[in-house]
Design an enzyme around this catalytic site. Sequence first.
Site, PDB file in Angstrom:
ATOM      1  N   ASP A 190     -31.220 -39.851 -22.937  1.00 32.50           N
ATOM      2  CA  ASP A 190     -29.798 -39.505 -22.967  1.00 32.50           C
ATOM      3  C   ASP A 190     -29.357 -39.033 -24.351  1.00 32.50           C
ATOM      4  OD1 ASP A 190     -26.861 -40.061 -21.742  1.00 32.50           O
ATOM      5  OD2 ASP A 190     -26.953 -40.796 -23.800  1.00 32.50           O
ATOM      6  N   ALA A 225     -24.919 -38.534 -20.435  1.00 32.15           N
ATOM      7  CA  ALA A 225     -25.834 -37.500 -19.939  1.00 32.15           C
ATOM      8  C   ALA A 225     -26.651 -38.045 -18.774  1.00 32.15           C
ATOM      9  CB  ALA A 225     -26.743 -37.019 -21.059  1.00 32.15           C
ATOM     10  N   ASP A 226     -27.127 -39.283 -18.891  1.00 28.61           N
ATOM     11  CA  ASP A 226     -27.831 -39.930 -17.781  1.00 28.61           C
ATOM     12  C   ASP A 226     -26.930 -40.060 -16.551  1.00 28.61           C
ATOM     13  OD1 ASP A 226     -30.406 -40.387 -18.694  1.00 28.61           O
ATOM     14  OD2 ASP A 226     -29.955 -42.339 -19.545  1.00 28.61           O
ATOM     15  N   ILE A 227     -25.729 -40.548 -16.775  1.00 31.18           N
ATOM     16  CA  ILE A 227     -24.830 -40.813 -15.647  1.00 31.18           C
ATOM     17  C   ILE A 227     -24.445 -39.526 -14.940  1.00 31.18           C
ATOM     18  CG2 ILE A 227     -22.525 -41.654 -15.039  1.00 31.18           C
ATOM     19  CD1 ILE A 227     -22.935 -43.728 -17.349  1.00 31.18           C
TER      20      ILE A 227
END
Length: 405
Positions: free
Chosen positions: A147, A175-177
């Site tokens: 991320d 960014a991950d989410i």
Amino acid sequence: MTAPLAGLRVFDLTRILAGPTCTQLLGDLGAEVLKIERPGQGDDTRKWGPPYVQDADGNDTETSAYYLSANRNKRSVTLDIASAEGQRLARELIRESDILVENFKAGGLKKYGLAYDDVKEIAPHIIFCSITGFGQTGPYASRAGYDYLAQGMGGIMSLTGEPDGQPMKVGIGIADIMCGMYASSAILAALHHRHRTGQGQHIDLALLDTQVSWLTYEGLNYLTGGELPKRRGNEHPNIVPYKTMPASDGYFILAVGNDGQFAKFCDEAGRPDLPRDRRFATNAERVRNRQALYPILDEITAARPLEDWVTALNARGVPSGPVNTLDRVFADPQIQHRKMQIEMDYPQAAKGKVDLIGNPIGFSETPVSYRQSPPRMGEHTDAVLQDALGLDADEIARLRDRGVI
């Protein structure tokens, strides 16, 4: 009432955050999610603490708050896909599944015989979603992705932070989410395609790509105007006034979206003359003259308490609100009314339950359901192998003795 994805099975080969965010959402929408974990190790985030869930004696369990955040509505199955027997069981479960989500490095499943080209031969209906740092193709495809890297390389850090300070990442793994959110949307689109054609397909998602995609208006400001956007702290590049304002006892957010709202704010502030000033009469002029306007407004707002401003401005239809710490967030009556904090049973916890953040989707006919608290590692291995594959207790015991499950 039946949840919208009831009857679908997800074979979940993900860990950490992007993939688990995707599969938790699918689970909330009613899908059966089989969380496949390596025996004895499991999802890395199980141990990403403190804080951990505490037992009745006040001792830390092996379940972290981080793990709890992205793993409800799943059934944990331990399975060693590095072994030939584990690969055989995986293929059998995949045949009985509708969706496979994985976040191995690009090409990482090929050595297990579980890459998309392998899987589509035995399950042509499968929707196979791969989440990586940089995608399945391109010069960076073989790199490990995180991320933090995506936030930096994808530009969001260059837009975040005070003008004279360092570039800053967002306070959570956004960014991950967001990649997990894009993945769930893509899977739902692929399900519709399969409903019409009977065909599964491969979905290729990258943290970096999704990070770039939600640069949105700042990205377009650059592509259209050719100038690099600057960090503006809590200000907005295209709207003024739109920032965190000082009050006599704290800070509040002022989010003026049009000229009418600006006039209402100025009336409440006792400065009805400001909208008549050519420099501030329209939003475009206020953007050009923000350095002249903001010192005037800061002096005005600093003279009154925060709650005074928030109450008065909302009564006038001017968007404003406090900058809440998390204790105030979860105590907020609107958040409580919308059930954004929920409880689920968790026998290992001192009170027998854990607090989780609720799903924000509201359906009129097929509501989100909370059926399974974040599972203990391998909690459902026996039940899934019995129900999905018809294995008996002796066969399951043999697999366990061999370290396959």
